[in-house]
Design an enzyme around this catalytic site. Structure first.
Site, PDB file in Angstrom:
ATOM      1  N   ASN A 116     -22.967  56.997  -2.203  1.00 38.46           N
ATOM      2  CA  ASN A 116     -22.239  55.766  -1.924  1.00 38.46           C
ATOM      3  C   ASN A 116     -23.108  54.522  -1.874  1.00 38.46           C
ATOM      4  O   ASN A 116     -22.590  53.398  -1.877  1.00 38.46           O
ATOM      5  CB  ASN A 116     -21.424  55.932  -0.638  1.00 38.46           C
ATOM      6  CG  ASN A 116     -20.197  56.772  -0.898  1.00 38.46           C
ATOM      7  OD1 ASN A 116     -19.270  56.325  -1.549  1.00 38.46           O
ATOM      8  ND2 ASN A 116     -20.224  58.013  -0.448  1.00 38.46           N
ATOM      9  N   THR A 152     -10.333  58.031  -2.395  1.00 39.53           N
ATOM     10  CA  THR A 152      -8.872  58.120  -2.501  1.00 39.53           C
ATOM     11  C   THR A 152      -8.428  59.563  -2.654  1.00 39.53           C
ATOM     12  O   THR A 152      -9.059  60.335  -3.370  1.00 39.53           O
ATOM     13  CB  THR A 152      -8.376  57.328  -3.733  1.00 39.53           C
ATOM     14  OG1 THR A 152      -8.679  55.957  -3.549  1.00 39.53           O
ATOM     15  CG2 THR A 152      -6.874  57.492  -3.930  1.00 39.53           C
ATOM     16  N   THR A 209     -17.700  49.899  -5.471  1.00 41.35           N
ATOM     17  CA  THR A 209     -16.273  49.659  -5.706  1.00 41.35           C
ATOM     18  C   THR A 209     -16.068  48.204  -6.098  1.00 41.35           C
ATOM     19  O   THR A 209     -14.985  47.726  -6.108  1.00 41.35           O
ATOM     20  CB  THR A 209     -15.447  49.977  -4.444  1.00 41.35           C
ATOM     21  OG1 THR A 209     -15.958  49.240  -3.348  1.00 41.35           O
ATOM     22  CG2 THR A 209     -15.495  51.451  -4.132  1.00 41.35           C
ATOM     23  N   GLU A 224     -17.820  64.243  -0.560  1.00 38.48           N
ATOM     24  CA  GLU A 224     -19.063  63.793  -1.207  1.00 38.48           C
ATOM     25  C   GLU A 224     -20.282  64.230  -0.403  1.00 38.48           C
ATOM     26  O   GLU A 224     -20.393  63.931   0.792  1.00 38.48           O
ATOM     27  CB  GLU A 224     -19.036  62.271  -1.372  1.00 38.48           C
ATOM     28  CG  GLU A 224     -18.076  61.849  -2.482  1.00 38.48           C
ATOM     29  CD  GLU A 224     -17.880  60.342  -2.568  1.00 38.48           C
ATOM     30  OE1 GLU A 224     -18.201  59.646  -1.598  1.00 38.48           O
ATOM     31  OE2 GLU A 224     -17.376  59.882  -3.611  1.00 38.48           O
TER      32      GLU A 224
END
Lengths: 220, 213
Positions: A215, A1, A220, A88
């Site tokens: 990741n 985000t 999430t 990232e």
């Protein structure tokens, strides 16, 4: 985000301010990419207090309107580039500049296509001056141009001209990428697609093994 | 547990400045550089791990002309829906409250009610109308905000507001998630005959491909 808050003490009407903010966002935050995933929460809020004592800006095309627009563009581009630089797993910022398109919007779309390419991003991480991947990503952007007018430079190293690869020192080009990665610097990709006046930029970062690790481990 | 944002900048360093060349000069202050703005960032207990500040507030002394751009993702978070609606009914705003930790996305009507309750509580503390409060959230998708922690932290957050560079810096840290650096910049330039300042802060590191309108 990505989130952003912008503030100014300029005095500006509501409709002009809202138009200005969207234009600046289109030239900055909407031109960055890290992983091609659009968040559920991306937001930029911009507030103008009017306390500077400046005259009221009621027109985008007034001298003062254009000055304020330039300031907004500058601040948002600075913040947008910081986000791409901090992508990232990134080791460097990638700045893609496209000229020669028929409009700013078309140039911007080509630039973002190149900055978004996973293969271009991986090549930069691999310190591979891969002009073919750059050319392909420019070509599938959805903007028509004559491929025999395509010119590609990596930094100041000419990789393609007239739509064809040019002889270049591969070690020098690879070292350019390597140095950017070692110093958290910037890789410049310069593309020309024709004779138009449209110019646009996009920013991204290289794609490293670290991105996958982050990741794969973060949910999430 | 809340700790003040005075040490906020100790948590992560600042990003390098990528300001393009132009008829301006960089000035300190970020979101507080412009006249009339205060900011704060504190730890309010919203993050799952660590004590990095996670609650930020930017407030304006006067009714500010407001604008917003938002994700065009059809799965839009509750604060996105709230801000779009609020900006539709009001051209002015005076405060932006931001939390890190929970995105408050995919949280349904309950998540939307959380946003309204937070906005109302802050508006009461700042003595302004709820529609003058805008909200941004970032963090884990599918989790409602830790509302009790947030509401309990609001008095301290409001009391921490400062027009100083430190206020801006602590806010810039408080909105970060996986960011390795905080992002803040401000410039000063001539607009007509007057000197005008424009500043800002941002966050972002992953899930980055904005298409905002």
């Amino acid at each position: 985000t990505m989130l952003g808050v912008i503030t100014t003490d300029a005095l500006v009407t509501s409709d002009v301010w809202r138009t200005m903010v969207q234009a600046a966002v289109d030239r900055s935050f909407n031109q960055i990419t890290v992983d091609g995933d659009t968040s559920t929460n991306d937001t930029v809020i911009a507030l103008a207090s009017g306390l500077s004592g400046s005259t009221l800006i009621a027109s985008l095309n007034s001298h003062e309107g254009m000055q304020l627009q330039a300031c907004l563009d500058g601040v948002m581009q600075s913040l947008a580039k910081s986000i791409a630089w901090d992508g990232e797993g990134a080791t460097c910022l990638i700045e893609v500049t496209v000229i020669g398109a028929d409009s700013e919007a078309e140039a911007a779309k080509i630039a973002r296509s190149v900055a978004s390419s996973q293969l271009v991003k991986a090549a930069v991480y691999g310190r591979d001056p891969n002009w073919g991947r750059i050319a392909a990503a420019a070509g599938y952007a959805g903007i028509p141009f004559h491929q025999n007018k395509l010119r590609v430079l990596l930094g100041n190293i000419l990789l393609m001209d007239g739509g064809e690869p040019q002889p270049f020192d591969r070690a020098v080009a690879s070292n350019y990428l390597k140095k950017a990665g070692e110093t958290r610097g910037t890789v410049g990709i310069h593309i020309s697609v024709g004779d138009g006046l449209g110019r646009g930029q996009a920013w991204g970062c290289d794609l490293s093994y670290e991105y996958v690790r982050i990741n794969a481990e973060y949910t999430t | 547990v809340s700790v003040t944002g005075a040490e906020a900048s100790d948590y992560i360093p600042k990003a390098p400045i990528f300001l393009p060349e132009g008829p301006w000069k960089e000035v300190p202050g970020g979101v507080t550089a412009a006249e009339g703005f205060k900011a704060a960032g504190i730890y309010g207990g919203l993050r799952a791990k660590g004590k990095k500040p996670d609650l930020a507030l930017v407030a304006c002394d006067v009714d500010a002309i407001s604008a917003g751009v938002f994700t065009t993702n059809m799965v839009a978070a509750a604060p996105v829906l709230y801000c779009k609606k609020t900006l539709d009914i009001s051209e002015r705003a005076r405060a932006v409250l931001i939390n890190a930790g929970q995105a408050n996305a995919a949280t349904g009507d309950a998540g939307y009610e959380d946003v309204i309750e937070c906005a109302n509580s802050l508006a009461k503390l700042l003595q302004m109308r709820p529609e003058e409060v805008l909200i941004e959230s970032t963090g884990v998708i599918g989790h409602r905000i830790k509302k009790d922690a947030l509401l309990n932290s609001l008095p301290k957050l409001v009391n921490s507001l400062s027009s100083s560079t430190e206020g801006a810096d602590s806010a810039a840290v408080a909105i970060t998630t996986t960011d390795l650096v905080s992002k803040s910049v401000a410039i000063e330039s001539q607009v007509g005959a007057r000197t005008v300042r424009v500043g800002g802060m941002a966050k972002g590191s992953g899930m980055i491909h904005p298409n905002m309108a």
